[in-house]
Design an enzyme around this catalytic site. Sequence first.
Site, mmCIF file in Angstrom:
data_model
loop_
_atom_site.group_PDB
_atom_site.id
_atom_site.type_symbol
_atom_site.label_atom_id
_atom_site.label_comp_id
_atom_site.label_asym_id
_atom_site.label_seq_id
_atom_site.Cartn_x
_atom_site.Cartn_y
_atom_site.Cartn_z
ATOM 1 N N ARG A 238 39.742 53.148 26.686
ATOM 2 C CA ARG A 238 40.386 51.998 26.052
ATOM 3 C C ARG A 238 40.291 50.828 27.020
ATOM 4 N NH1 ARG A 238 39.719 54.224 22.002
ATOM 5 N NH2 ARG A 238 41.226 54.901 20.422
ATOM 6 N N GLU A 267 40.125 43.489 22.593
ATOM 7 C CA GLU A 267 39.075 43.682 21.611
ATOM 8 C C GLU A 267 39.357 42.986 20.285
ATOM 9 O OE1 GLU A 267 37.830 47.804 22.528
ATOM 10 O OE2 GLU A 267 37.488 47.851 20.377
ATOM 11 N N HIS A 285 32.296 49.002 21.046
ATOM 12 C CA HIS A 285 33.161 50.150 20.733
ATOM 13 C C HIS A 285 32.466 51.112 19.758
ATOM 14 C CE1 HIS A 285 37.610 51.531 20.657
ATOM 15 N NE2 HIS A 285 36.777 52.564 20.594
#
Length: 325
Positions: A238, A267, A285
């Site tokens: 993450r 993000e 991602h």
Amino acid sequence: MPLKPKVLVTRDLPGDAISRLRERFQVDLPTPDEEIGHGRLVEHLEDKQGLLCFLTDRIDADVLANAQLLKVISVCAVGFNNVDIKETTRRGIFVTNTPGVLRETTADLTWALLLAAARRIPEGDRMVRSGGFVGWSPSLLLGHDVHGKTLGIVGMGDIGTAVARRAAGFGMRILYHNRNPSPLAAEVGAEMVSLDHLLRDADFVSLHVPLSQSTFHLIGKRELDMMKPTAILINVSRGEVIDEAALVEALKKDRIAGAGLDVFENEPKLAPGLVGLANVVLAPHIGSASFETRERMAKMAVGNLVDGLEGRRPQNLVNPEVFRG
Ligand code: DGY
């Protein structure tokens, strides 16, 4: 005939997942152009017993306060940091995730980033496409060897172990840092060390920890300063695990040799300065983004939702204290 329970699926799913859900439930599935933001989520959940959501859906106390009928939240991801687990547990709501099925695919992507960063593949690709490749040269795009080096794995869970297993082919020494000793460490020949030791010794540092209060900004200026100037940092966990502004500074000043990032702190926004750096490889991602794995994840997420709503204990319950079977 009794009414079918109502479920919200925040985005479309691959394979036959939606039709499997429709056999049992009334499915509310927004159209592809209808973004379900935080506000809409609150509205849509008012009359739902089930939710199948993704890592981009923030399920916080406000959402839960307005979802009085909600019994199951099935997250189609291994990470579930987007859900307020304390509040769902207090409200007796099951939360499930999709572990295991994305392990190998995410480990593959880790290696793709590691190799691309070490051997400067994106820089080479840009050079060739832009006509900058004018012929072989002995000093063109020199990178770093991977074989025979030391790989440092932070978080030796499912995915970290799969990454370590692949390192055998590169004849690497493996260090790892974990809260508890990993039962699989001996199998992959990995040695458990402190985080500081790992940062000082590893040529490649790969992050595989879940996001929590204790892993937020686990890698900041202090940690980056400890790494070798030739080291490369990889993150497929993450974004918030790294202090991204500190990483930009370290990369700018060549404090470390490079980075490969699949995830970002805010993000999809990137820290100022990140895109201008040549020594970082950026991916959007896509850790688990293969056709096969996304289908397996969808199937597992549907199974978890069905089990929970039909009164069985879901296989991948992350808050087991809620189940009173
Ligand atoms: C996960 O499952 O947590 C991944 O980040 C999705 O790609």
